[in-house]
Design a protein around this motif. Sequence first.
Motif, PDB file in Angstrom:
ATOM      1  N   THR A 146      -0.634  18.438 -40.652  1.00 16.91           N
ATOM      2  CA  THR A 146       0.711  19.444 -40.934  1.00 16.91           C
ATOM      3  C   THR A 146       1.584  19.289 -41.756  1.00 16.91           C
ATOM      4  O   THR A 146       2.061  18.267 -41.630  1.00 16.91           O
ATOM      5  CB  THR A 146       1.144  19.639 -39.235  1.00 16.91           C
ATOM      6  N   VAL A 147       1.382  19.803 -43.038  1.00 14.74           N
ATOM      7  CA  VAL A 147       2.016  19.355 -44.146  1.00 14.74           C
ATOM      8  C   VAL A 147       3.468  20.013 -44.554  1.00 14.74           C
ATOM      9  O   VAL A 147       4.031  19.594 -45.399  1.00 14.74           O
ATOM     10  CB  VAL A 147       1.056  19.539 -45.440  1.00 14.74           C
ATOM     11  N   GLY A 148       3.627  21.113 -43.889  1.00 16.62           N
ATOM     12  CA  GLY A 148       4.829  21.622 -44.226  1.00 16.62           C
ATOM     13  C   GLY A 148       4.904  23.028 -43.019  1.00 16.62           C
ATOM     14  O   GLY A 148       4.591  23.098 -42.018  1.00 16.62           O
ATOM     15  N   GLY A 149       5.981  23.811 -43.619  1.00 17.75           N
ATOM     16  CA  GLY A 149       6.398  24.683 -42.939  1.00 17.75           C
ATOM     17  C   GLY A 149       7.900  25.046 -42.849  1.00 17.75           C
ATOM     18  O   GLY A 149       8.453  24.205 -43.522  1.00 17.75           O
ATOM     19  N   GLU A 150       8.301  25.782 -42.010  1.00 17.03           N
ATOM     20  CA  GLU A 150       9.885  26.175 -41.942  1.00 17.03           C
ATOM     21  C   GLU A 150      10.272  26.347 -40.556  1.00 17.03           C
ATOM     22  O   GLU A 150       9.488  27.149 -39.918  1.00 17.03           O
ATOM     23  CB  GLU A 150      10.714  26.805 -43.004  1.00 17.03           C
ATOM     24  N   ILE A 151      11.429  25.959 -40.101  1.00 16.43           N
ATOM     25  CA  ILE A 151      11.922  26.267 -38.724  1.00 16.43           C
ATOM     26  C   ILE A 151      13.354  27.103 -38.864  1.00 16.43           C
ATOM     27  O   ILE A 151      14.240  26.476 -39.564  1.00 16.43           O
ATOM     28  CB  ILE A 151      12.255  25.296 -37.987  1.00 16.43           C
ATOM     29  N   GLY A 152      13.426  28.170 -38.291  1.00 13.49           N
ATOM     30  CA  GLY A 152      14.744  29.011 -38.267  1.00 13.49           C
ATOM     31  C   GLY A 152      15.373  29.386 -36.987  1.00 13.49           C
ATOM     32  O   GLY A 152      14.489  29.407 -36.209  1.00 13.49           O
ATOM     33  N   ARG A 177      10.351  30.511 -35.598  1.00 21.19           N
ATOM     34  CA  ARG A 177      11.830  31.142 -35.529  1.00 21.19           C
ATOM     35  C   ARG A 177      11.804  30.990 -33.898  1.00 21.19           C
ATOM     36  O   ARG A 177      11.133  31.405 -33.018  1.00 21.19           O
ATOM     37  CB  ARG A 177      11.773  32.488 -35.889  1.00 21.19           C
ATOM     38  N   PHE A 178      13.114  30.609 -33.668  1.00 26.49           N
ATOM     39  CA  PHE A 178      13.508  30.516 -32.298  1.00 26.49           C
ATOM     40  C   PHE A 178      14.889  31.092 -32.160  1.00 26.49           C
ATOM     41  O   PHE A 178      15.743  31.125 -33.200  1.00 26.49           O
ATOM     42  CB  PHE A 178      13.790  28.904 -31.735  1.00 26.49           C
ATOM     43  N   GLY A 179      15.345  31.212 -30.837  1.00 30.29           N
ATOM     44  CA  GLY A 179      17.019  31.520 -30.573  1.00 30.29           C
ATOM     45  C   GLY A 179      17.739  30.128 -30.941  1.00 30.29           C
ATOM     46  O   GLY A 179      17.082  29.198 -31.393  1.00 30.29           O
ATOM     47  N   GLU A 180      18.955  30.373 -30.584  1.00 30.59           N
ATOM     48  CA  GLU A 180      19.881  29.311 -30.898  1.00 30.59           C
ATOM     49  C   GLU A 180      19.428  28.254 -30.010  1.00 30.59           C
ATOM     50  O   GLU A 180      19.316  28.454 -28.800  1.00 30.59           O
ATOM     51  CB  GLU A 180      21.175  29.706 -30.748  1.00 30.59           C
ATOM     52  N   LEU A 181      19.792  26.929 -30.201  1.00 32.56           N
ATOM     53  CA  LEU A 181      19.388  25.674 -29.529  1.00 32.56           C
ATOM     54  C   LEU A 181      20.593  25.538 -28.641  1.00 32.56           C
ATOM     55  O   LEU A 181      20.431  24.758 -27.647  1.00 32.56           O
ATOM     56  CB  LEU A 181      19.563  24.401 -30.581  1.00 32.56           C
ATOM     57  N   ASP A 182      21.576  26.318 -28.262  1.00 34.64           N
ATOM     58  CA  ASP A 182      22.449  26.036 -27.330  1.00 34.64           C
ATOM     59  C   ASP A 182      22.038  26.626 -26.104  1.00 34.64           C
ATOM     60  O   ASP A 182      22.535  26.579 -24.887  1.00 34.64           O
ATOM     61  CB  ASP A 182      23.898  26.427 -27.457  1.00 34.64           C
ATOM     62  N   ASP A 183      20.849  27.425 -26.152  1.00 35.36           N
ATOM     63  CA  ASP A 183      20.162  27.864 -24.916  1.00 35.36           C
ATOM     64  C   ASP A 183      19.141  26.995 -24.463  1.00 35.36           C
ATOM     65  O   ASP A 183      18.158  26.667 -25.112  1.00 35.36           O
ATOM     66  CB  ASP A 183      19.675  29.369 -25.271  1.00 35.36           C
ATOM     67  N   ALA A 184      19.245  26.721 -22.925  1.00 37.75           N
ATOM     68  CA  ALA A 184      18.255  25.673 -22.396  1.00 37.75           C
ATOM     69  C   ALA A 184      16.805  26.137 -22.529  1.00 37.75           C
ATOM     70  O   ALA A 184      15.970  25.537 -22.897  1.00 37.75           O
ATOM     71  CB  ALA A 184      18.716  25.484 -21.012  1.00 37.75           C
ATOM     72  N   HIS A 185      16.656  27.600 -22.425  1.00 34.19           N
ATOM     73  CA  HIS A 185      15.377  28.032 -22.385  1.00 34.19           C
ATOM     74  C   HIS A 185      14.810  27.913 -23.709  1.00 34.19           C
ATOM     75  O   HIS A 185      13.588  27.678 -24.158  1.00 34.19           O
ATOM     76  CB  HIS A 185      15.337  29.541 -21.972  1.00 34.19           C
ATOM     77  N   THR A 186      15.701  28.144 -24.672  1.00 36.92           N
ATOM     78  CA  THR A 186      15.203  28.089 -26.051  1.00 36.92           C
ATOM     79  C   THR A 186      14.777  26.497 -26.478  1.00 36.92           C
ATOM     80  O   THR A 186      13.705  26.323 -27.069  1.00 36.92           O
ATOM     81  CB  THR A 186      16.303  28.468 -27.156  1.00 36.92           C
ATOM     82  N   ARG A 187      15.611  25.637 -25.890  1.00 36.68           N
ATOM     83  CA  ARG A 187      15.304  24.262 -25.995  1.00 36.68           C
ATOM     84  C   ARG A 187      13.754  23.918 -25.388  1.00 36.68           C
ATOM     85  O   ARG A 187      12.852  23.282 -26.209  1.00 36.68           O
ATOM     86  CB  ARG A 187      16.296  23.391 -25.673  1.00 36.68           C
ATOM     87  N   HIS A 188      13.523  24.509 -24.216  1.00 34.72           N
ATOM     88  CA  HIS A 188      12.240  24.315 -23.801  1.00 34.72           C
ATOM     89  C   HIS A 188      11.157  24.841 -24.650  1.00 34.72           C
ATOM     90  O   HIS A 188      10.076  24.422 -24.595  1.00 34.72           O
ATOM     91  CB  HIS A 188      12.445  25.152 -22.302  1.00 34.72           C
TER      92      HIS A 188
END
Lengths: 740, 88, 222
Positions: free
Chosen positions: A171-177, A140-151
Amino acid sequence: MTIVKNNELTPEQVRDSKVYRQWGLTESEYNLIVTELNRLPNFTETGIFSGMWSEHVSYKKSKPILRKFWSTNARVLQGPGEGAGILDIGDGQAVVFKAESHNHPSFVEPYEGAATGVGGILRDIFSMGAQPIAVLDSLRFGELDDAHTRHIVDGVIAGIAGYGNAIGIPTVGGEIGFDPVYSGNPLVNVMAVGLMDQAAMQVGQAKGIGNSIIYVGAKTGRDGINGASFASAEFSTEHASDRSAVQVGDPFLEKLVMDATLKAVNAHSDIIVGIQDMGAAGLLSSSSEMAAKAGMGITLDLNNVPQRETNMTPYELMLSESQERMLFVVKCGEEQAIIDLFQEADLDAVIIGEVTDNGRYILEFDHQVVADVPIDFLTHAPKQTLPMAEPKRLLSMSEVQYQPDVSNLKQTILSLLAQPTIASKAKLFRHFDSMVRSDTVIKPGGDASLVRVRGTKKALAMTTDVNARYLYLNPYVGAKMAVAEAARNIVATGALPIGITDGLNFGSPDNPEVYYELDQAVAGINAVAKQLDTPIISGNVSLYNETDGQAIYPTPMIGMVGLLENVRNATTIGFKNVGDKIYIIGETLDSFNGSEIQKMQTGSIDGQLFGFDDAAEMSSQRLVRTAISQQLLASAHDLSEGGLIVALLESSFLGQLSFNIKTALADKYLFSETQSRFIVSVPESQVVTFEQLAGQKATLLGQVTNTDEMMLTTATQQIILSRQETQKVYQESISWKLKA
Amino acid sequence: MYLAKIYVTYKPSILDPQGEVIKSALKRMDYIGVEQVSQGKYFEVKLTAKSIDAATAEVESFTDALLINQNTETYHFDLSLVADEVNA
Amino acid sequence: MKAAVISFPGSNCDFDMLYALQDFGVDAQIVSAKQTALTDFDAIFLPGGFSYGDYLRTGAIARFSPIMSAVTQAANAGKLIVGICNGFQILTEAGLLPGQLLVNATPGFICDEVALSIANHETAYTNAYEMSESIVVPIAHGEGNYFADDDTLARLEANNQIVFRYVNNPNGSVHDIAGIMNERGNIFGMMPHPERAIDEVTGNIDGQNFFKSILSSILTNV
């Protein structure tokens, strides 16, 4: 017994300076230690209590709730309390799995934080005597419009890839939000699955007086000193520059340790008494817990610990979280066989102590005793019963379901597909080797991943899941939905769900509202797990996921494993043949509070969570499993975030085929997130049998086509989408945002 | 004892994709004056040798043999005399 | 046919290769890189992985393993030497094949299934493939960007030493090169993983003919 090393505070100075508070011990805990020892603890002893009594190691705050987990059925060979849980899968084989979080380290140093997370969970698996066969990530990450999150995203993905690919476990799976609540506190949960012969089962216990404690693997340095206390402290941006708690992983070394450990287990199970990896609180926690579990004592000579740096103190040697280290307990007199085996792989293997019967944890250094404390006391932090209170936000929520704006249906669909939580993560997963070991049957991008068991007809399905927005609106029902969705993922492959591991990511338990969320989430997980007969056999708790007082959504990641008896029946989500009939299984209701479309259109989630019907869930899952076992289905896909429309599109994209759908539902229901639903496609030849089996549970939607046009007729209108163009939005949105 | 500081870089004709990625990141971060970035490797090697000439020959020999791939990489190095350390 | 699969510290596709060979009935075994003799074998496979952690450069440290002089001897004796992925990287570092594998043009590890064209059908590695066949084979690498200087490339082209090319170049390799052999044709390296594409259960059988080719050429020559 008051030895004072250079530069170390005297026991009196420890008491007067209250330095223990910086290490996370409370004043009353310190006083308890003084009373129990009947003297002042010295510097080293104070340090080891602070490590062992940290929440990360002792679970002193969460344990009263974790005890409630249901964790037994006929399959369970090993429940919570060891490195990982173990389930019987027949033929004398067993599956081993566990999840672990590396949230705080991944925020501070994304690459190494994520990499060492993978390394740590793999050690948990092979220390049980199991060959790791797969890794899944729940991120889980913040929103991708934030440069630090992208880092952070770049670093975490590269770190998982860097470690997992090199050690050669797919690494066969998982999810990203993505959600703004994670911007200052990303979640990196890694689940690992292993396979073993039941005869090779190992536990982390130090039995037998006089047996030797053997240290194996990497040398000890000063990295990660007091990492356990670090992970148990709330995050403040002021401390973001504090990098001392970061460890650096070495997948090459761990590969050697893994292979040698498994070789030792296979060749010398008669002389190996116990194995434990050194994780949180390093040598201290592994050695003391092994002895405590066996009801024994232990004496270590710290001068024998292989060291990478010079002049390390006992405190540093015990609390270091250097990676790629393991502890073996080996029968007295038989040590050389183990030492030789590791040295053959160019690894350190050194006797550093022995098992005793005095119930004491004794550390010697430079021929002096530097710590001598009762082991039971050390490994049993005083429990804390914390107050709970229903969060205020839950008391005043609107009962009305959000009504999406679908005035421009086509545009709404395209915008939804571009949402980072919905859009394809293939561009990120592409960095992970999902195929090494050549056993991956269903690769990332399906509902659950599937890994065959070589030499048998069997395969293991695995998935991670949680929609934390649901839990934010209702922690109990949201947790039920998390388990149900994980199970739907497993079922859609044709497999039978058999067990659960969890990664409980919450805010500060000292906040009664957070503690309430934790309690309710566990209750919700239990409720559905019992109906599914999927015991919770292992797990991890990560608390204090807050930044500057702002807690994350309650995020209990559910890792689930399923067993497919015949891999030839494996079913995937993509449409397969032109002309196959498409059905929806389950009822579609007004379910919009907490949905992706509410988030997209209002910027937040709000209102009372829609309902969950346990009976409907079980019967939908039963239907899909039965239909797959009778080979009636060409594809099966669970409905989750984004609802029916997203599931239809994903089945099209994966299968490279289109659809012609006609539904009596109104437009908005395309986006409803009602639980307990699947879409399936059925070959013409099986339609009669399927309809008889499904009865009222399934509704015909239309059929699979081979044009570029995807046709959709609702109660009110017809729209046509170009598959190529729509798929481009789905495939590319994440990379567009990452490159912004 | 001698200390060799060895700097390995790609030959100028070889595309250095990592350097290119770093350069574009720096541009994005508004370091508009950045013209070129090349990423290399840096080694510190301590060695004993009879003379500075012998040390030079030794460094050249092992760098050619292992530290670089002569297809694509090149290097230069500094050599200095340092006091022997007592290793604890 | 007797085959050796060399296991370097950090190799992680050694067992995949072993099982693949065994599936085709080959008498194959794992041989540690610490060994020094390979006289009993008709073919020697250097598998994928991260030998020595890929520290310094991929393959750079592995090439100094004890086994490598035996590999060179076997190569000189005309035995078949096959390097897949990291094995290819080791063969180029050892100078048994020309060129070098660099960091992908877009840096980062890529795991995918990519289309390959068969550039030369008359090799020990491709003789079983149909003339018109285009195949899809998994790739999994961070350093698969094949580089060679212009003279070397001209020689590779002139001698038909290029065995496989990428249809859509994923990593920046010059001339879209995915796999090459030496002039004599007995040393071969490729970045894609045919051993991951031999079983219907895992969804891809395009690698089967790679192994069938090797088998038929060994049986013809022995």
